[in-house]
Design a protein around this motif. Structure first.
Motif, PDB file in Angstrom:
ATOM      1  N   LEU A 267       0.831  -1.203   0.000  1.00 32.85           N
ATOM      2  CA  LEU A 267       0.000   0.000   0.000  1.00 32.85           C
ATOM      3  C   LEU A 267       0.866   1.254   0.000  1.00 32.85           C
ATOM      4  O   LEU A 267       1.983   1.240   0.479  1.00 32.85           O
ATOM      5  N   ARG A 268       0.272   2.334  -0.505  1.00 36.17           N
ATOM      6  CA  ARG A 268       0.997   3.604  -0.624  1.00 36.17           C
ATOM      7  C   ARG A 268       1.633   4.055   0.683  1.00 36.17           C
ATOM      8  O   ARG A 268       2.741   4.525   0.711  1.00 36.17           O
ATOM      9  N   ASN A 269       0.863   3.950   1.771  1.00 39.40           N
ATOM     10  CA  ASN A 269       1.379   4.500   3.027  1.00 39.40           C
ATOM     11  C   ASN A 269       1.877   3.411   3.969  1.00 39.40           C
ATOM     12  O   ASN A 269       1.880   3.573   5.165  1.00 39.40           O
ATOM     13  N   SER A 270       2.304   2.271   3.413  1.00 41.01           N
ATOM     14  CA  SER A 270       2.647   1.149   4.298  1.00 41.01           C
ATOM     15  C   SER A 270       4.113   1.167   4.727  1.00 41.01           C
ATOM     16  O   SER A 270       4.532   0.332   5.497  1.00 41.01           O
ATOM     17  N   ARG A 271       4.891   2.122   4.229  1.00 47.86           N
ATOM     18  CA  ARG A 271       6.311   2.154   4.643  1.00 47.86           C
ATOM     19  C   ARG A 271       6.426   2.380   6.144  1.00 47.86           C
ATOM     20  O   ARG A 271       7.335   1.906   6.787  1.00 47.86           O
ATOM     21  N   LYS A 272       5.454   3.123   6.683  1.00 50.33           N
ATOM     22  CA  LYS A 272       5.475   3.394   8.131  1.00 50.33           C
ATOM     23  C   LYS A 272       5.190   2.112   8.931  1.00 50.33           C
ATOM     24  O   LYS A 272       5.571   2.013  10.077  1.00 50.33           O
ATOM     25  N   ALA A 273       4.500   1.175   8.304  1.00 52.78           N
ATOM     26  CA  ALA A 273       4.136  -0.058   9.025  1.00 52.78           C
ATOM     27  C   ALA A 273       4.461  -1.257   8.138  1.00 52.78           C
ATOM     28  O   ALA A 273       3.619  -1.766   7.419  1.00 52.78           O
ATOM     29  N   PRO A 274       5.711  -1.702   8.173  1.00 53.47           N
ATOM     30  CA  PRO A 274       6.159  -2.742   7.233  1.00 53.47           C
ATOM     31  C   PRO A 274       5.396  -4.060   7.338  1.00 53.47           C
ATOM     32  O   PRO A 274       5.314  -4.808   6.389  1.00 53.47           O
ATOM     33  N   ARG A 275       4.777  -4.324   8.513  1.00 52.94           N
ATOM     34  CA  ARG A 275       4.086  -5.612   8.651  1.00 52.94           C
ATOM     35  C   ARG A 275       2.654  -5.538   8.133  1.00 52.94           C
ATOM     36  O   ARG A 275       1.898  -6.490   8.216  1.00 52.94           O
ATOM     37  N   MET A 276       2.282  -4.382   7.620  1.00 50.17           N
ATOM     38  CA  MET A 276       0.895  -4.193   7.236  1.00 50.17           C
ATOM     39  C   MET A 276       0.530  -4.997   5.979  1.00 50.17           C
ATOM     40  O   MET A 276       1.361  -5.180   5.092  1.00 50.17           O
ATOM     41  N   ALA A 277      -0.719  -5.426   5.923  1.00 45.16           N
ATOM     42  CA  ALA A 277      -1.195  -6.156   4.742  1.00 45.16           C
ATOM     43  C   ALA A 277      -1.186  -5.224   3.531  1.00 45.16           C
ATOM     44  O   ALA A 277      -1.278  -4.009   3.667  1.00 45.16           O
ATOM     45  N   GLY A 278      -1.088  -5.834   2.341  1.00 45.38           N
ATOM     46  CA  GLY A 278      -1.108  -5.055   1.104  1.00 45.38           C
ATOM     47  C   GLY A 278      -2.487  -5.098   0.445  1.00 45.38           C
ATOM     48  O   GLY A 278      -3.474  -5.545   1.050  1.00 45.38           O
ATOM     49  N   GLU A 279      -2.522  -4.641  -0.812  1.00 44.96           N
ATOM     50  CA  GLU A 279      -3.786  -4.561  -1.548  1.00 44.96           C
ATOM     51  C   GLU A 279      -3.881  -5.706  -2.556  1.00 44.96           C
ATOM     52  O   GLU A 279      -2.902  -6.078  -3.189  1.00 44.96           O
ATOM     53  N   LEU A 280      -5.082  -6.228  -2.689  1.00 49.73           N
ATOM     54  CA  LEU A 280      -5.335  -7.339  -3.611  1.00 49.73           C
ATOM     55  C   LEU A 280      -4.926  -6.977  -5.043  1.00 49.73           C
ATOM     56  O   LEU A 280      -5.254  -5.909  -5.542  1.00 49.73           O
ATOM     57  N   ASN A 281      -4.191  -7.909  -5.686  1.00 51.29           N
ATOM     58  CA  ASN A 281      -3.869  -7.740  -7.101  1.00 51.29           C
ATOM     59  C   ASN A 281      -3.951  -9.111  -7.770  1.00 51.29           C
ATOM     60  O   ASN A 281      -3.153 -10.004  -7.500  1.00 51.29           O
ATOM     61  N   VAL A 282      -4.953  -9.266  -8.630  1.00 49.09           N
ATOM     62  CA  VAL A 282      -5.254 -10.587  -9.188  1.00 49.09           C
ATOM     63  C   VAL A 282      -4.142 -11.080 -10.112  1.00 49.09           C
ATOM     64  O   VAL A 282      -3.810 -12.263 -10.122  1.00 49.09           O
ATOM     65  N   LYS A 283      -3.557 -10.170 -10.859  1.00 51.62           N
ATOM     66  CA  LYS A 283      -2.487 -10.567 -11.770  1.00 51.62           C
ATOM     67  C   LYS A 283      -1.299 -11.145 -10.993  1.00 51.62           C
ATOM     68  O   LYS A 283      -0.758 -12.204 -11.328  1.00 51.62           O
ATOM     69  N   ARG A 284      -0.928 -10.458  -9.936  1.00 51.15           N
ATOM     70  CA  ARG A 284       0.164 -10.949  -9.089  1.00 51.15           C
ATOM     71  C   ARG A 284      -0.224 -12.241  -8.384  1.00 51.15           C
ATOM     72  O   ARG A 284       0.608 -13.137  -8.185  1.00 51.15           O
ATOM     73  N   MET A 285      -1.502 -12.354  -8.008  1.00 50.52           N
ATOM     74  CA  MET A 285      -1.993 -13.547  -7.319  1.00 50.52           C
ATOM     75  C   MET A 285      -1.873 -14.779  -8.211  1.00 50.52           C
ATOM     76  O   MET A 285      -1.407 -15.849  -7.786  1.00 50.52           O
ATOM     77  N   ILE A 286      -2.287 -14.644  -9.471  1.00 50.32           N
ATOM     78  CA  ILE A 286      -2.218 -15.777 -10.406  1.00 50.32           C
ATOM     79  C   ILE A 286      -0.760 -16.152 -10.685  1.00 50.32           C
ATOM     80  O   ILE A 286      -0.409 -17.334 -10.753  1.00 50.32           O
ATOM     81  N   LYS A 287       0.092 -15.158 -10.775  1.00 52.05           N
ATOM     82  CA  LYS A 287       1.526 -15.400 -10.987  1.00 52.05           C
ATOM     83  C   LYS A 287       2.113 -16.192  -9.811  1.00 52.05           C
ATOM     84  O   LYS A 287       2.878 -17.138  -9.987  1.00 52.05           O
ATOM     85  N   ALA A 288       1.726 -15.793  -8.603  1.00 50.29           N
ATOM     86  CA  ALA A 288       2.206 -16.497  -7.383  1.00 50.29           C
ATOM     87  C   ALA A 288       1.705 -17.936  -7.382  1.00 50.29           C
ATOM     88  O   ALA A 288       2.432 -18.858  -6.988  1.00 50.29           O
ATOM     89  N   ALA A 289       0.464 -18.151  -7.834  1.00 51.96           N
ATOM     90  CA  ALA A 289      -0.103 -19.509  -7.849  1.00 51.96           C
ATOM     91  C   ALA A 289       0.611 -20.371  -8.898  1.00 51.96           C
ATOM     92  O   ALA A 289       0.788 -21.585  -8.705  1.00 51.96           O
ATOM     93  N   ASP A 290       1.034 -19.754  -9.986  1.00 51.80           N
ATOM     94  CA  ASP A 290       1.751 -20.496 -11.035  1.00 51.80           C
ATOM     95  C   ASP A 290       3.073 -21.044 -10.521  1.00 51.80           C
ATOM     96  O   ASP A 290       3.599 -22.026 -11.044  1.00 51.80           O
ATOM     97  N   LEU A 291       3.640 -20.402  -9.507  1.00 50.59           N
ATOM     98  CA  LEU A 291       4.954 -20.816  -8.991  1.00 50.59           C
ATOM     99  C   LEU A 291       4.839 -21.985  -8.020  1.00 50.59           C
ATOM    100  O   LEU A 291       5.840 -22.536  -7.593  1.00 50.59           O
ATOM    101  N   LEU A 292       3.623 -22.327  -7.649  1.00 54.81           N
ATOM    102  CA  LEU A 292       3.447 -23.431  -6.679  1.00 54.81           C
ATOM    103  C   LEU A 292       3.891 -24.757  -7.265  1.00 54.81           C
ATOM    104  O   LEU A 292       3.611 -25.059  -8.417  1.00 54.81           O
TER     105      LEU A 292
END
Length: 292
Positions: A267-292
């Motif tokens: 997320l844009r303002n997540s540098r202040k909180a490195p452990r924070m969850a990010g934002e859903l991105n389907v393209k990246r999600m499918i890419k991650a699943a392809d690596l399984l």
């Protein structure tokens, strides 16, 4: 238990692919997966069975308030959620995240958007018994319930992931139940600038953020309406999981959760909180699943 939407926005005539569906990059993977025949349980206020955007996506489901009746929506919230997940009306209406997924509406909420915990539990049990692949729960409450926790954990053990909204009180450090339970995917809302929406409850328990601000989707009597809330964010995540499961049907709830968290966009303002969850991105999600 209350649905997680802010007061109703205006009825709109906007058509096509809503901003949230584009924002999570769902259209970029439709050449590989459209959620074909993935069974999505939507525990909510029911659905508008006559809506032209949803008629290709609906299965029967169940009405827990009136067992002999169809789970017809008398509030609008469930129709809105279902539209974001699986609307499929390219020419006149809108397209959801997973246009070929199948929505099984479970009506546990009345026309005011309130429900008994006992009916939610019955809804989860119905989803397990009828072998849903993923369940959308865009609602919550402040108090924990041992029996609700047991139902959520039982679904998880049965291979069914529950996607739940964090709530709309703008609280920091606490989120509503059942999103609070570790065996769900807890969802917070972002706006068009990829910033966390001001109304979102947030804590380290959030697994993923997704578009939840000014979301246009299906509404009662064939209409469309703009709504905001963590409810709306949750339906984007459920749609994304339908896309994932259509491509990789054998994934366990744990694997799905890990793929979604791992592939999130910072997320844009997540540098202040490195452990924070990010934002859903389907393209990246499918890419991650392809690596399984």
């Amino acid at each position: 238990m209350r649905v997680h939407a802010l007061p109703k926005g205006s009825v709109v005539t906007e058509k096509g692919i809503p901003w949230g569906v584009k924002h999570i990059q769902a259209p970029q993977v439709w050449n590989r997966t459209t959620g074909h025949r993935v069974k999505v349980g939507v525990i909510d206020t029911g659905v508008d069975f006559t809506h032209p955007d949803l008629r290709h996506s609906l299965e029967r489901g169940i009405n827990l308030l009136h067992r002999m009746a169809l789970p017809q929506d008398d509030n609008g919230h469930g129709t809105h959620i279902s539209g974001t997940i699986a609307a499929a009306n390219e020419l006149q209406g809108m397209i959801g995240v997973a246009p070929r997924a199948l929505i099984h509406p479970i009506k546990a909420f009345d026309h005011n958007g309130t429900a008994f915990v006992s009916d939610i539990i019955l809804g989860i049990e119905w989803c397990v018994h009828n072998q849903m692949d993923v369940v959308n729960m865009s609602f919550g409450m402040k108090t924990k319930s041992r029996s609700l926790l047991n139902a959520v954990n039982n679904a998880y053990r049965s291979g069914i992931l529950i996607v739940a909204s964090s709530g709309n009180d703008g609280s920091i450090g606490t989120i509503d139940y059942p999103a609070h339970y570790t065996k769900t995917i807890a969802v917070g809302a972002t706006n068009q600038q990829s910033r966390i929406a001001s109304f979102t409850n947030r804590s380290s328990l959030i697994d993923i953020y997704a578009p939840g601000d000014r979301i246009v989707s299906a509404w009662l009597r064939g209409k469309h309406r703009e709504m905001s809330g963590t409810s709306m964010a949750t339906s984007h995540v459920t749609g994304a999981i339908a896309l994932l499961l259509s491509l990789k049907p054998g994934l366990t709830p744990g694997q799905i959760k890990s793929i979604i968290k791992r592939s999130a966009k910072p997320l844009r303002n997540s540098r202040k909180a490195p452990r924070m969850a990010g934002e859903l991105n389907v393209k990246r999600m499918i890419k991650a699943a392809d690596l399984l």
